[in-house]
Structures are given as structure tokens and as C-alpha cells.
Design a protein around this motif. Structure first.
Motif, PDB file in Angstrom:
ATOM      1  N   GLN A 167       0.839  -1.213  -0.071  1.00  0.00           N
ATOM      2  CA  GLN A 167      -0.042  -0.092  -0.021  1.00  0.00           C
ATOM      3  C   GLN A 167       0.982   1.262   0.158  1.00  0.00           C
ATOM      4  O   GLN A 167       0.613   2.265   0.894  1.00  0.00           O
ATOM      5  CB  GLN A 167      -0.785   0.123   1.377  1.00  0.00           C
ATOM      6  CG  GLN A 167      -1.845  -1.324   1.116  1.00  0.00           C
ATOM      7  CD  GLN A 167      -2.954  -0.922  -0.033  1.00  0.00           C
ATOM      8  OE1 GLN A 167      -4.100  -0.248   0.350  1.00  0.00           O
ATOM      9  NE2 GLN A 167      -2.812  -1.621  -1.125  1.00  0.00           N
TER      10      GLN A 167
ATOM     11  N   CYS B  62       3.182   4.169  -2.334  1.00  0.00           N
ATOM     12  CA  CYS B  62       3.050   5.021  -3.795  1.00  0.00           C
ATOM     13  C   CYS B  62       4.185   4.761  -4.397  1.00  0.00           C
ATOM     14  O   CYS B  62       5.225   5.154  -4.217  1.00  0.00           O
ATOM     15  CB  CYS B  62       2.958   6.390  -3.303  1.00  0.00           C
ATOM     16  SG  CYS B  62       2.742   7.665  -4.767  1.00  0.00           S
TER      17      CYS B  62
ATOM     18  N   HIS C  89      -3.742   8.905  -1.186  1.00  0.00           N
ATOM     19  CA  HIS C  89      -2.917   7.890  -0.546  1.00  0.00           C
ATOM     20  C   HIS C  89      -2.725   7.953   0.904  1.00  0.00           C
ATOM     21  O   HIS C  89      -2.705   7.113   1.771  1.00  0.00           O
ATOM     22  CB  HIS C  89      -1.614   8.120  -1.291  1.00  0.00           C
ATOM     23  CG  HIS C  89      -0.449   7.129  -0.899  1.00  0.00           C
ATOM     24  ND1 HIS C  89      -0.550   5.806  -0.443  1.00  0.00           N
ATOM     25  CD2 HIS C  89       0.734   7.436   0.034  1.00  0.00           C
ATOM     26  CE1 HIS C  89       0.714   5.350  -0.066  1.00  0.00           C
ATOM     27  NE2 HIS C  89       1.273   6.439   0.541  1.00  0.00           N
TER      28      HIS C  89
ATOM     29  N   ILE D  70      -0.861   3.511  -4.774  1.00  0.00           N
ATOM     30  CA  ILE D  70      -1.005   4.454  -6.049  1.00  0.00           C
ATOM     31  C   ILE D  70       0.235   4.201  -6.711  1.00  0.00           C
ATOM     32  O   ILE D  70       1.264   4.061  -6.350  1.00  0.00           O
ATOM     33  CB  ILE D  70      -0.853   5.764  -5.357  1.00  0.00           C
ATOM     34  CG1 ILE D  70      -2.046   6.343  -4.545  1.00  0.00           C
ATOM     35  CG2 ILE D  70      -0.941   6.948  -6.870  1.00  0.00           C
ATOM     36  CD1 ILE D  70      -3.408   6.165  -4.952  1.00  0.00           C
TER      37      ILE D  70
END
Length: 298
Positions: A91, A93, A186, A193
Motif C-alpha cells: 500500500q 506510492c 494515498h 497508488i
């Protein structure tokens, strides 16, 4: 109408096309299509049904002409899937960049198709923060009315602790405000993301330290997609031709500059030439003839 909606949903699930992309193809707004799919559209339903029927008919014809013989899992394809798996599982970016035609979009769509909970968005030229959040609302079946802040709040509430992943392809088209708001999604929702696009995406995000400092500091999985190597080209040709001469691999690499999109087009024209001339073995003569049909920047 119910049957048409089912057919449209089936097409979107099968093709991976977003509501925005389908709506644009039909010449209607994403909001109109969203209401139609939900069964809450109050306008001229007959006209929309006709547009959907026409769209599905055209797409069916396109599918019948496609010679899609399956995806070849190149090293680039595998790298992109590892990148997406990392971003999804942790999880975080992440940012993926690669030259046009290297196979980014094909690999990303394949990953999204294998994981139905993933939200896949393709940005376009002139894409705005509003357009991005309108599409997010459509993908999440949320009300897209109100201010941009209200849409952001709805998206965050829907995605919070969901463990989902948002993939944005061609993210180099996103303006500063859109990138900043997706960063906030996010931060607040805790979802993964994946920003994907051409190499200038990296320059966009890293170029202005003052504007993009917060986003840049959150990117923990930068990844660069590579062009094809000889093993990839060999695997691709073997998947398309029963017989071929060995020197075709290197010549194909030279002509296509190790670009998957150009290789796909070269293979398509080679097959047409072989069919027309009743040839059963791919050779350099056929490849040279097929290369005349390509537009390659010099």
C-alpha cells in the motif's frame, strides 16, 4: 434495457475499458453513462440504448478482426507485474516509467484484469484534477456532484482501509493539482497508488522540489521498464509463427528498435504477406517487406 446494460458491463469487464473511455467513445458524458448503468437515467433512454448498441456492435467487429494470440510475458511484463504487486501488497506510492511502446499499458491492464478490485485509469492530454476525480467517482459508483473537495472526501471515505490499488497510466499528463490530490488520497485512505507513464513523468515529479516535495518523498518504489531483449523477441516470434529462420530475431530487433508495439506491427504485416504469398516460414525477406509498412522515426 436491462439486457443492454448487462452486455455493456460484460464488455467493460472483459476489455478493461473505463466508464469514461466508453462514454467518450459513445459521445456522451461519463455521468450520463454512470446513471444509465445504475438504471437511474431519466433522459432519453431510447437514444442512449441506441448509442450503446452501436458501440457494442462496432467493438464486436473490432474484436473479430483482432489477431490477439495471447500476451507474451516479456521481462518488461514481469517487471511491471512485480512492481504492481509490491505497491498493492505494501500500500505504497510507486512510480513506473518507460518509453512509448515498451508494453507498459498492456502489462498494467493485464494486472488490473487479474485483480478486479484494482482501479485502472488512463489519463489524457488536458486531464484536470476534476476529470480525475470524476472518473474515480464513476469507478467507485459515487455521486460526482459538488466541489472537488467534496469528491475527494467521498473517494477517501470509500477507499479508507480497503487495501485497494489505484493505477494511473499516462500520469505524465496529470497537472500539479491532480497529483497533489491523489497524494492526499494515498495519505488519508491508505491505499496503494501506482503512477505510470513516459520518462518525463519522473522529471515532472522530481523537477520542481518546492511543488512536488511531499509527493516525491512518498514515492518508495520507482521502477523503469526496459525495452525488449533478444530472448523476448524470440519468445514473441515463436508465439506467432510455427516456422521461422533464426536470423529473423536480430533483424526484427534492429527494425523495431526493441520496441514491443513496433514488433507487434511488424509481425502483423509479416503474417499478411505470408498469407498473401502462401509462405509458411518467416524469413528476413518477408520481414524487410513488412518493415516498409512501418513508420519508424529516423
Amino acid at each position: 434495457m436491462e439486457t443492454i446494460i448487462i452486455q455493456l458491463k460484460d464488455y467493460m469487464a472483459r476489455s478493461g475499458a473505463s466508464q469514461t473511455k466508453v462514454a467518450n467513445a459513445m459521445g456522451i458524458s461519463p455521468a450520463t453513462l454512470s446513471y444509465f448503468i445504475k438504471g437511474t437515467y431519466t433522459g432519453d433512454i431510447g437514444a442512449i440504448c441506441d448509442k450503446v448498441k452501436d458501440f457494442l456492435e462496432i467493438e464486436a467487429q473490432r474484436e473479430s478482426f483482432k489477431r490477439d494470440e495471447g500476451i507474451v510475458q516479456t521481462q518488461c511484463f514481469k517487471t511491471i507485474h512485480k512492481f504492481c504487486s509490491l505497491v498493492l501488497s505494501h500500500q505504497i506510492c510507486g512510480m513506473l516509467t518507460g518509453e512509448a511502446g515498451c508494453g507498459k499499458t498492456t502489462a498494467l491492464k493485464a494486472f488490473a484484469k487479474a485483480h478486479p478490485s484494482i482501479i485502472f485509469i488512463e489519463a489524457d492530454h488536458g486531464y484536470t484534477a476534476k476529470a480525475l476525480f470524476d472518473e474515480l467517482c464513476a469507478e467507485l459508483s459515487l455521486d460526482d456532484r459538488g466541489s472537488l473537495h467534496q469528491k475527494l472526501v467521498r473517494v477517501v471515505e470509500k477507499l479508507k482501509d480497503s487495501g485497494r490499488l489505484i493505477i494511473i497510466d499516462e500520469a505524465e499528463h496529470l497537472p500539479y493539482r491532480a497529483l497533489e490530490l491523489i497524494r492526499r488520497v494515498h495519505d488519508k485512505a491508505g491505499v496503494g497508488i501506482a503512477l505510470c507513464g513516459m520518462p518525463r513523468l519522473e522529471k515532472n515529479v522530481q523537477g520542481d522540489k518546492n511543488h512536488y516535495a511531499q509527493l516525491n518523498s512518498r514515492i518508495s518504489a520507482p521502477c523503469r521498464a526496459k525495452l525488449l531483449d533478444n530472448a523476448d523477441i524470440k519468445a514473441f516470434i515463436e508465439s506467432r509463427f510455427q516456422k521461422y529462420e533464426g536470423e529473423c530475431i536480430e533483424r526484427s530487433a534492429q527494425i523495431c528498435r526493441r520496441n514491443l508495439r513496433l514488433l507487434s506491427h511488424l509481425v502483423m504485416w509479416s503474417k499478411e504477406i505470408m498469407l498473401k504469398n502462401k509462405r509458411d516460414t518467416l524469413d528476413n525477406e518477408i520481414i524487410e517487406s513488412a518493415s516498409q509498412m512501418l513508420v519508424v522515426a529516423r
